[in-house]
Design a protein around this motif. Sequence first.
Motif, PDB file in Angstrom:
ATOM      1  N   TRP A  31       0.799  -1.224   0.000  1.00 36.81           N
ATOM      2  CA  TRP A  31       0.000   0.000   0.000  1.00 36.81           C
ATOM      3  C   TRP A  31       0.833   1.275   0.000  1.00 36.81           C
ATOM      4  O   TRP A  31       0.283   2.367  -0.024  1.00 36.81           O
ATOM      5  CB  TRP A  31      -0.893   0.041   1.224  1.00 36.81           C
ATOM      6  CG  TRP A  31      -2.038  -0.904   1.205  1.00 36.81           C
ATOM      7  CD1 TRP A  31      -2.298  -1.905   0.315  1.00 36.81           C
ATOM      8  CD2 TRP A  31      -3.094  -0.941   2.148  1.00 36.81           C
ATOM      9  NE1 TRP A  31      -3.441  -2.563   0.658  1.00 36.81           N
ATOM     10  CE2 TRP A  31      -3.955  -1.989   1.789  1.00 36.81           C
ATOM     11  CE3 TRP A  31      -3.384  -0.193   3.282  1.00 36.81           C
ATOM     12  CZ2 TRP A  31      -5.096  -2.299   2.497  1.00 36.81           C
ATOM     13  CZ3 TRP A  31      -4.528  -0.500   4.003  1.00 36.81           C
ATOM     14  CH2 TRP A  31      -5.372  -1.543   3.605  1.00 36.81           C
ATOM     15  N   ILE A  32       2.146   1.182   0.070  1.00 35.88           N
ATOM     16  CA  ILE A  32       2.969   2.390   0.151  1.00 35.88           C
ATOM     17  C   ILE A  32       2.593   3.313  -1.000  1.00 35.88           C
ATOM     18  O   ILE A  32       2.605   2.907  -2.162  1.00 35.88           O
ATOM     19  CB  ILE A  32       4.471   2.055   0.139  1.00 35.88           C
ATOM     20  CG1 ILE A  32       4.829   1.327   1.443  1.00 35.88           C
ATOM     21  CG2 ILE A  32       5.313   3.324  -0.023  1.00 35.88           C
ATOM     22  CD1 ILE A  32       6.264   0.893   1.546  1.00 35.88           C
ATOM     23  N   PRO A  33       2.208   4.550  -0.668  1.00 33.80           N
ATOM     24  CA  PRO A  33       1.752   5.475  -1.711  1.00 33.80           C
ATOM     25  C   PRO A  33       2.893   5.950  -2.605  1.00 33.80           C
ATOM     26  O   PRO A  33       4.057   5.978  -2.194  1.00 33.80           O
ATOM     27  CB  PRO A  33       1.177   6.652  -0.912  1.00 33.80           C
ATOM     28  CG  PRO A  33       1.799   6.560   0.437  1.00 33.80           C
ATOM     29  CD  PRO A  33       2.154   5.131   0.667  1.00 33.80           C
ATOM     30  N   SER A  34       2.539   6.314  -3.826  1.00 31.25           N
ATOM     31  CA  SER A  34       3.522   6.910  -4.723  1.00 31.25           C
ATOM     32  C   SER A  34       3.550   8.418  -4.467  1.00 31.25           C
ATOM     33  O   SER A  34       2.678   8.961  -3.787  1.00 31.25           O
ATOM     34  CB  SER A  34       3.148   6.633  -6.184  1.00 31.25           C
ATOM     35  OG  SER A  34       1.932   7.282  -6.506  1.00 31.25           O
ATOM     36  N   GLN A  35       4.544   9.087  -5.009  1.00 30.62           N
ATOM     37  CA  GLN A  35       4.679  10.519  -4.769  1.00 30.62           C
ATOM     38  C   GLN A  35       3.545  11.332  -5.370  1.00 30.62           C
ATOM     39  O   GLN A  35       3.308  12.441  -4.945  1.00 30.62           O
ATOM     40  CB  GLN A  35       6.017  11.020  -5.293  1.00 30.62           C
ATOM     41  CG  GLN A  35       7.172  10.557  -4.440  1.00 30.62           C
ATOM     42  CD  GLN A  35       8.471  11.202  -4.853  1.00 30.62           C
ATOM     43  OE1 GLN A  35       8.684  11.487  -6.014  1.00 30.62           O
ATOM     44  NE2 GLN A  35       9.333  11.432  -3.888  1.00 30.62           N
ATOM     45  N   ASP A  36       2.836  10.781  -6.343  1.00 29.70           N
ATOM     46  CA  ASP A  36       1.733  11.529  -6.954  1.00 29.70           C
ATOM     47  C   ASP A  36       0.357  11.034  -6.489  1.00 29.70           C
ATOM     48  O   ASP A  36      -0.666  11.396  -7.052  1.00 29.70           O
ATOM     49  CB  ASP A  36       1.833  11.477  -8.478  1.00 29.70           C
ATOM     50  CG  ASP A  36       1.773  10.059  -9.035  1.00 29.70           C
ATOM     51  OD1 ASP A  36       1.924   9.093  -8.260  1.00 29.70           O
ATOM     52  OD2 ASP A  36       1.572   9.922 -10.250  1.00 29.70           O
ATOM     53  N   SER A  37       0.321  10.243  -5.429  1.00 24.45           N
ATOM     54  CA  SER A  37      -0.957   9.745  -4.894  1.00 24.45           C
ATOM     55  C   SER A  37      -1.784  10.888  -4.325  1.00 24.45           C
ATOM     56  O   SER A  37      -1.251  11.810  -3.711  1.00 24.45           O
ATOM     57  CB  SER A  37      -0.709   8.717  -3.783  1.00 24.45           C
ATOM     58  OG  SER A  37      -0.105   7.566  -4.275  1.00 24.45           O
ATOM     59  N   LEU A  38      -3.081  10.796  -4.533  1.00 23.39           N
ATOM     60  CA  LEU A  38      -4.029  11.715  -3.911  1.00 23.39           C
ATOM     61  C   LEU A  38      -4.704  10.977  -2.763  1.00 23.39           C
ATOM     62  O   LEU A  38      -5.076   9.808  -2.924  1.00 23.39           O
ATOM     63  CB  LEU A  38      -5.070  12.192  -4.918  1.00 23.39           C
ATOM     64  CG  LEU A  38      -4.520  12.973  -6.108  1.00 23.39           C
ATOM     65  CD1 LEU A  38      -5.623  13.260  -7.117  1.00 23.39           C
ATOM     66  CD2 LEU A  38      -3.879  14.274  -5.636  1.00 23.39           C
TER      67      LEU A  38
END
Length: 110
Positions: A31-38
């Motif tokens: 689930w680690i978010p990406s840098q462009d996750s909202l």
Amino acid sequence: EPETIAHLMLGCVFSCQVWAIILGRWGKLEWIPSQDSLPADWWSTRLVPLSERRDLSMGIILVWWTIWKHRNAIVFDGARPDVALVTHLIETEGRLWWKAGLFKGPGLVC
């Protein structure tokens, strides 16, 4: 990088480090978010059994709240960014939230 809520809560290096530790403890490293996750998109696309959804939602709120308070301490009080402190505060506050009945299951391991 502009300080947007998405960047602050999910995309900045500091938040990514916090999430990596917390999601590792939850057994959800995928689930680690990406840098462009909202935030809304990131959370709404997590496939979670209905029985766990409320507790995980509360856990995410706890992480976001702790990151926000730490950000304010940095901006207004001159504190230094400290991932270990934030994860410790999440763990401590999570235990209090569990004792207060905000988590319905056996409690997230923060």
